[in-house]
Scaffold this motif. Structure first.
Motif, short mmCIF file in Angstrom:
data_model
loop_
_atom_site.label_atom_id
_atom_site.label_comp_id
_atom_site.label_asym_id
_atom_site.label_seq_id
_atom_site.Cartn_x
_atom_site.Cartn_y
_atom_site.Cartn_z
N ALA A 303 -8.06 -39.85 -24.25
CA ALA A 303 -6.83 -39.52 -23.52
C ALA A 303 -5.67 -39.31 -24.48
O ALA A 303 -5.56 -39.99 -25.51
N ASP A 304 -4.78 -38.39 -24.15
CA ASP A 304 -3.57 -38.14 -24.92
C ASP A 304 -2.49 -39.12 -24.46
O ASP A 304 -2.11 -39.11 -23.28
N PRO A 305 -1.97 -39.98 -25.34
CA PRO A 305 -0.96 -40.96 -24.93
C PRO A 305 0.28 -40.35 -24.29
O PRO A 305 0.94 -40.98 -23.47
N SER A 306 0.61 -39.12 -24.67
CA SER A 306 1.77 -38.46 -24.07
C SER A 306 1.50 -37.99 -22.65
O SER A 306 2.44 -37.64 -21.93
N HIS A 307 0.22 -38.00 -22.24
CA HIS A 307 -0.14 -37.50 -20.91
C HIS A 307 -0.98 -38.52 -20.13
O HIS A 307 -1.82 -38.14 -19.31
N PHE A 308 -0.74 -39.80 -20.39
CA PHE A 308 -1.40 -40.83 -19.58
C PHE A 308 -1.11 -40.63 -18.09
O PHE A 308 -1.94 -40.91 -17.23
N ALA A 309 0.10 -40.14 -17.79
CA ALA A 309 0.52 -39.99 -16.39
C ALA A 309 -0.34 -38.99 -15.63
O ALA A 309 -0.39 -39.02 -14.40
N THR A 310 -1.03 -38.09 -16.34
CA THR A 310 -1.87 -37.08 -15.68
C THR A 310 -3.36 -37.29 -15.96
O THR A 310 -4.18 -36.46 -15.56
N PHE A 311 -3.71 -38.40 -16.61
CA PHE A 311 -5.10 -38.71 -16.92
C PHE A 311 -5.64 -39.61 -15.80
O PHE A 311 -5.26 -40.77 -15.69
N THR A 312 -6.50 -39.07 -14.95
CA THR A 312 -6.91 -39.73 -13.71
C THR A 312 -7.47 -41.14 -13.92
O THR A 312 -7.09 -42.07 -13.18
N PRO A 313 -8.39 -41.38 -14.86
CA PRO A 313 -8.89 -42.75 -15.03
C PRO A 313 -7.79 -43.76 -15.36
O PRO A 313 -7.81 -44.90 -14.87
N TYR A 314 -6.83 -43.33 -16.16
CA TYR A 314 -5.70 -44.22 -16.48
C TYR A 314 -4.88 -44.52 -15.24
O TYR A 314 -4.51 -45.68 -14.99
N VAL A 315 -4.59 -43.50 -14.45
CA VAL A 315 -3.80 -43.69 -13.23
C VAL A 315 -4.52 -44.62 -12.26
O VAL A 315 -3.91 -45.53 -11.67
N LEU A 316 -5.81 -44.42 -12.09
CA LEU A 316 -6.59 -45.28 -11.18
C LEU A 316 -6.60 -46.72 -11.67
O LEU A 316 -6.49 -47.66 -10.87
N ALA A 317 -6.74 -46.91 -12.97
CA ALA A 317 -6.73 -48.27 -13.53
C ALA A 317 -5.37 -48.93 -13.31
O ALA A 317 -5.30 -50.11 -12.94
#
Length: 423
Positions: A303-317
């Motif tokens: 995942a790109d740290p600048s785009h965590f907001a659009t990375f689905t697994p990160y958002v779900l977590a």
């Protein structure tokens, strides 16, 4: 105003005026503390991005996961008498000022960078090609030291938040209410974590990483003013009369000395057990939920740290952790008050077992301070673990500590908060 005397064995009967004023009080306190969380865990979200900019590996990030929690731990322990002397509100406001200053200074460290580091590769195979170019006279080690010291001082000021909310709310809630209202208050804490883990990535979508520290600091400053104007330490201070809370804090003897507190700690088996259980919680929290999982998404999932907001697994977590924490807070708090008669140990034991099960299935004052003491091992331990065995080993590492915590807490199964020691 008449005194609202309440017997320890019954639920309190409160006037509408008292309920309204108490709600205003704990909302103001809770929202400020929520932003304390945001200005502590913004580092966790931004650290992968900072590592990319400065050319840092996990070992450098581990420095922050060592010193900030350690400073926080000792501050929670030794700042308690300060909060006792000056009062919860003043201690909270003092901490808020420090939190704002430290977050501003931490963001200003970005001005030392002339050219960001250059990397090649993906996921955990990513390697540094060109280190960051810093301004003349600034050495990489010196910048790391400055940032670690500032973040450590942030931990010192953050500790006043935990001390203060306990001190303030102890005067406003009867002992039989605290389990249930800890669930309500836990929602506000989870809000702070959501603002960090969900809101900070939105900041990174539009702005450079220093704003992830400056914008949350601005909200702390705003709620500093709200707390300054509206919060009272106790119902008596708010001209609502005395309120009998049903615990030992109402003995009328004033603040306890540090020596008295330490002597009680060393003499109490229950206190030692709770402290050890807090350390087990700390191993789970510091190794997973509080510190390293955004880095895991970067290095393990690319995942790109600048785009965590659009990375689905990160958002779900992010939302899964928050909603589970809210549900657990209510379920355990209400169960403790109503099913177990005010006893906390049974629900905490079940919580430890739940942590162990969840960790096995996934891949993602004094007692508060004891949690952060685990940073001695977790700070340098996670970089060593992931370097030697990879992120797969990180999944399983905290499980034994959760099981040990559950076993320890069962020894306090029948302990209930009481007004006198030994009851």
């Amino acid at each position: 105003m008449t005194t609202q005397a309440i017997q320890p064995s019954v639920y309190p009967q409160l006037s509408a005026e008292f309920k309204q004023r108490r709600t205003l009080n704990w909302l103001a306190v809770g929202l400020l503390y929520a932003f304390f969380y945001t200005t502590r865990y913004n580092w966790t979200v931004v650290s992968p991005k900072i590592a990319d900019v400065l050319g840092w590996q996990n070992a450098q990030l581990g420095v922050f996961e060592l010193w900030m929690p350690i400073v926080y731990a000792f501050s929670v322990i030794f700042n308690g008498p300060i909060a006792d002397r000056i009062g919860g509100k003043k201690a909270f406001l003092f901490g808020a000022v420090g939190v704002v200053i430290m977050n501003v200074l931490f963001g200003l460290a970005s001005t030392a960078v002339v050219t960001p580091a250059v990397w090649e590769g993906v996921k955990d195979a990513k390697h540094l090609v060109t280190p960051a170019v810093l301004k003349p006279g600034i050495q990489p080690g010196g910048l790391l030291t400055f940032m670690a010291v500032v973040w450590g001082l942030n931990g010192f000021f953050q500790a006043f938040g935990a001390l203060s909310i306990v001190k303030i709310n102890a005067h406003w809630f009867h002992v039989r209410e605290r389990g249930t209202f800890s669930g309500v208050f836990g929602v506000l804490i989870r809000l702070g974590l959501l603002l960090a883990f969900s809101g900070v990535p939105l900041i990174l979508l539009k702005f450079s990483w220093p704003y992830a520290f400056w914008i949350p600091a601005a909200f702390v400053a705003l709620f500093f003013l709200i707390n300054l104007g509206f919060v009272h330490n106790s119902p008596e201070e708010a001209k609502l009369g005395e309120f009998e809370t049903g615990d030992a804090s109402d003995d009328g003897q004033g603040p306890a000395s540090l020596g008295f507190v330490v002597s009680k700690i060393f003499a109490s088996r229950a206190t030692w057990t709770i402290a050890l259980c807090s350390m087990m919680i700390g191993f789970v929290r510091r190794s997973h939920l509080d510190a390293w999982w955004p880095r895991y998404f970067q290095q393990y999932h690319g995942a790109d740290p600048s785009h965590f907001a659009t990375f689905t697994p990160y958002v779900l977590a992010t939302w899964g952790i928050a909603l589970s924490g809210i549900a657990g807070g209510f379920a355990f708090g209400i169960s403790s008050d109503r099913r177990f008669g005010g006893r906390r140990a049974p629900v905490i034991a079940f919580g430890f077992l739940g942590m162990a099960a969840a960790l096995a299935l996934s891949g993602v004052g004094l007692f508060d301070g004891m949690q952060y003491m685990t940073a001695f091992l977790v700070g340098p331990g996670v970089p060593w673990l992931t370097k030697k065995w990879g992120w797969e080993a990180w999944h399983w590492a905290p499980v034994p500590f959760a099981l040990i915590g559950a076993l320890l807490m069962t020894t306090l199964w029948n302990v209930t908060p009481s007004r006198k020691a030994g009851h």
